[in-house]
Design an enzyme around this catalytic site. Structure first.
Site, PDB file in Angstrom:
ATOM      1  N   LYS A 111      -3.599 -10.193   0.071  1.00 16.96           N
ATOM      2  CA  LYS A 111      -2.144 -10.387   0.060  1.00 16.96           C
ATOM      3  C   LYS A 111      -1.737 -11.677   0.776  1.00 16.96           C
ATOM      4  O   LYS A 111      -0.788 -12.328   0.375  1.00 16.96           O
ATOM      5  CB  LYS A 111      -1.429  -9.175   0.661  1.00 16.96           C
ATOM      6  CG  LYS A 111      -1.581  -7.939  -0.219  1.00 16.96           C
ATOM      7  CD  LYS A 111      -0.493  -6.922  -0.031  1.00 16.96           C
ATOM      8  CE  LYS A 111      -0.637  -5.860  -1.116  1.00 16.96           C
ATOM      9  NZ  LYS A 111       0.353  -4.826  -1.090  1.00 16.96           N
ATOM     10  N   LYS A 194      -5.470  -5.780 -10.793  1.00 17.96           N
ATOM     11  CA  LYS A 194      -4.810  -4.479 -10.727  1.00 17.96           C
ATOM     12  C   LYS A 194      -3.361  -4.569 -11.216  1.00 17.96           C
ATOM     13  O   LYS A 194      -2.680  -5.556 -10.928  1.00 17.96           O
ATOM     14  CB  LYS A 194      -4.825  -4.056  -9.241  1.00 17.96           C
ATOM     15  CG  LYS A 194      -4.475  -2.624  -8.974  1.00 17.96           C
ATOM     16  CD  LYS A 194      -4.509  -2.315  -7.474  1.00 17.96           C
ATOM     17  CE  LYS A 194      -3.189  -2.599  -6.794  1.00 17.96           C
ATOM     18  NZ  LYS A 194      -2.898  -1.791  -5.619  1.00 17.96           N
ATOM     19  N   LYS A 197       3.043  -3.943  -8.501  1.00 13.94           N
ATOM     20  CA  LYS A 197       4.504  -4.121  -8.469  1.00 13.94           C
ATOM     21  C   LYS A 197       4.884  -5.571  -8.265  1.00 13.94           C
ATOM     22  O   LYS A 197       5.921  -6.028  -8.707  1.00 13.94           O
ATOM     23  CB  LYS A 197       5.102  -3.329  -7.306  1.00 13.94           C
ATOM     24  CG  LYS A 197       4.864  -1.843  -7.359  1.00 13.94           C
ATOM     25  CD  LYS A 197       5.843  -1.191  -6.396  1.00 13.94           C
ATOM     26  CE  LYS A 197       5.280   0.046  -5.759  1.00 13.94           C
ATOM     27  NZ  LYS A 197       4.595  -0.234  -4.500  1.00 13.94           N
TER      28      LYS A 197
HETATM   29  N1  AQP Z   1      -2.938  -0.291 -10.593  1.00 10.88           N
HETATM   30  C1  AQP Z   1      -3.086   0.848  -9.947  1.00 10.88           C
HETATM   31  N2  AQP Z   1      -3.933   1.778 -10.417  1.00 10.88           N
HETATM   32  C2  AQP Z   1      -4.079   2.960  -9.758  1.00 10.88           C
HETATM   33  N3  AQP Z   1      -3.410   3.300  -8.646  1.00 10.88           N
HETATM   34  C3  AQP Z   1      -2.545   2.397  -8.143  1.00 10.88           C
HETATM   35  N4  AQP Z   1      -1.729   2.410  -7.063  1.00 10.88           N
HETATM   36  C4  AQP Z   1      -1.052   1.254  -7.009  1.00 10.88           C
HETATM   37  N5  AQP Z   1      -1.402   0.450  -8.041  1.00 10.88           N
HETATM   38  C5  AQP Z   1      -2.336   1.135  -8.763  1.00 10.88           C
HETATM   39  C6  AQP Z   1      -1.616   3.522  -6.123  1.00 10.88           C
HETATM   40  O1  AQP Z   1      -0.233   3.784  -5.906  1.00 10.88           O
HETATM   41  C7  AQP Z   1      -0.042   4.233  -4.571  1.00 10.88           C
HETATM   42  C8  AQP Z   1       1.134   3.571  -3.938  1.00 10.88           C
HETATM   43  O2  AQP Z   1       1.013   2.189  -3.871  1.00 10.88           O
HETATM   44  P1  AQP Z   1       1.930   1.356  -2.866  1.00 10.88           P
HETATM   45  O3  AQP Z   1       3.297   1.285  -3.352  1.00 10.88           O
HETATM   46  O4  AQP Z   1       1.810   1.855  -1.479  1.00 10.88           O
HETATM   47  O5  AQP Z   1       1.326  -0.070  -2.843  1.00 10.88           O
HETATM   48  P2  AQP Z   1       0.169  -0.738  -3.562  1.00 10.88           P
HETATM   49  O6  AQP Z   1      -1.059   0.096  -3.599  1.00 10.88           O
HETATM   50  O7  AQP Z   1       0.050  -2.060  -2.908  1.00 10.88           O
HETATM   51  O8  AQP Z   1       0.784  -0.805  -5.028  1.00 10.88           O
HETATM   52  P3  AQP Z   1       1.091  -2.068  -5.881  1.00 10.88           P
HETATM   53  O9  AQP Z   1       1.728  -1.651  -7.131  1.00 10.88           O
HETATM   54  O10 AQP Z   1      -0.131  -2.921  -6.012  1.00 10.88           O
HETATM   55  O11 AQP Z   1       2.198  -2.814  -5.032  1.00 10.88           O
HETATM   56  P4  AQP Z   1       2.241  -4.289  -4.496  1.00 10.88           P
HETATM   57  O12 AQP Z   1       2.181  -5.168  -5.674  1.00 10.88           O
HETATM   58  O13 AQP Z   1       3.574  -4.308  -3.795  1.00 10.88           O
HETATM   59  O14 AQP Z   1       1.086  -4.454  -3.569  1.00 10.88           O
HETATM   60  C9  AQP Z   1      -1.342   4.008  -3.813  1.00 10.88           C
HETATM   61  O15 AQP Z   1      -1.981   5.279  -3.663  1.00 10.88           O
HETATM   62  C10 AQP Z   1      -2.152   3.146  -4.738  1.00 10.88           C
HETATM   63  O16 AQP Z   1      -3.539   3.405  -4.646  1.00 10.88           O
END
Ligand code: AQP
Length: 332
Positions: A111, A194, A197
């Site tokens: 990040k 991946k 968001k």
């Molecule tokens: N692509 C993915 N495939 C499977 N699981 C996923 N999770 C996130 N992306 C995927 C799971 O969603 C849960 C919550 O995620 P989060 O909001 O705490 O943050 P994150 O994991 O950082 O999700 P993002 O979408 O990738 O957000 P950004 O872009 O803001 O960093 C977690 O259990 C995660 O495993």
């Protein structure tokens, strides 16, 4: 029966990766476990979201939980920032966590990227706050995807460090709960990264609030390759986009990747994309419609959050009081 804690950040753009990798599995857990599902707004602050959007996205995550089947009667749905003990315990843990442990965290490296010196302290300390979230409730199990395994390992190390420092057996080590069916969903534009968001392209992901036409358009535009679909995953090792679409199809249709490949062997991407669109819409559209209804009534969502906060607070206050005693704070 164990106690489960998990959460999602209210950073907007909630997508089918969050659903398939996390929320869908939580729905099953609440049938047999004591479940606490947090909206981790303290974590979201590491990206400094606009305050009005943060409020909106917090209600959106709550609505997504409920619309996906998390039952507020069974599970506590609550916001992290309303329970101050999360931040308190995080500070106590910060004083026990060697920098060397944090320097190993892959998510921070990803990040912060090339701008490490500009990254904020919150982003660096993110896994310590996550350890506090889990241990504050003495969660016995934590559902984790691949990307979160390292952070849970750190939470276990911090629990051990606390117990050793104060010569107590206070925190039990939380166990990972790995779902064999939990999908790791990749970007629709790049099968090697991946679905996320924060990806700049809306076309990289399907949102909870996308209507059927938008879902169809995004799947039509999803990256593919010129070859027909092979009958076994091993024959598509270097075709990440093909494997991703088949994986998503399988996850929504309750088929393994092997079975999804077998089903579409020799088919063109256009026929896979049509079936995939139908499959996603059949699961996600009822959730979207319920979310839209819920979001029309923010007071109802807030009432559910308040109930969740009350439930979670009981445990949090008990445990943080015990921690204060252990570390030697005066209880006045
Ligand atoms: N692509 C993915 N495939 C499977 N699981 C996923 N999770 C996130 N992306 C995927 C799971 O969603 C849960 C919550 O995620 P989060 O909001 O705490 O943050 P994150 O994991 O950082 O999700 P993002 O979408 O990738 O957000 P950004 O872009 O803001 O960093 C977690 O259990 C995660 O495993």
């Amino acid at each position: 029966m164990g106690r489960i804690l998990s959460g999602v950040q209210p950073t907007g753009n909630l997508h089918i990766g969050n659903y398939l990798g996390a929320i869908r599995n939580w729905v099953k857990l609440q049938e047999v476990h004591e479940t606490l599902f947090c909206i981790v707004d303290l974590h979201a602050l590491t990206t400094l979201p606009n305050p009005a959007e943060m409020r909106q996205y917090t209600r959106e995550v709550a609505a997504a939980y409920i619309a996906s089947g998390i039952d507020p009667e069974r599970s506590a749905i609550f916001t992290q920032s309303t329970i101050l003990a999360h931040a308190e315990l995080s500070w106590i843990f910060s004083c026990l966590t060697p920098l060397g442990w944090l320097n190993r965290m892959i998510q921070f490296k990803e990040k912060a990227g090339k701008h490490r010196e500009q990254a904020n302290l919150g982003l660096y300390a993110y896994p310590v706050l996550q350890a506090a979230d889990i241990l504050l409730y003495k969660a016995t199990h934590v559902p984790v995807g691949e990307d979160q395994k390292q952070h849970l390992e750190l939470a276990r190390d911090i629990a051990g460090a606390f117990n050793r420092q104060y010569d107590v057996d206070y925190f039990k080590l939380p166990e990972p709960l790995i779902f064999p069916t939990a999908a790791r969903v990749m970007s629709l534009r790049d099968g090697t990264s991946k679905m996320s968001k924060s990806d700049a392209s809306d076309y990289s992901r399907i949102h909870f609030l996308d209507d059927p036409d938008t879902i169809a358009l995004k799947i039509r535009k999803a990256k593919t390759d010129p070859d027909p679909i092979a009958g076994i995953p091993e024959a598509m090792e270097n075709r990440p986009e093909a494997l991703n679409l088949l994986g998503i199809y399988g996850a929504f249709a309750d088929l393994s990747l092997v079975d999804a490949c077998r089903k579409f062997e020799g088919a063109t991407f256009s026929s896979l994309k049509q079936s995939l669109t139908d499959q996603i819409i059949s699961v996600m559209d009822p959730i979207r419609l319920r979310m839209v209804e819920l979001l029309k009534d923010p007071q109802y969502i807030d009432a559910i959050l308040k109930r969740g906060i009350e439930k979670a607070k009981g445990l949090a206050l008990k445990h943080i009081g015990e921690v204060h005693d252990i570390v030697g704070f005066l209880r006045l």
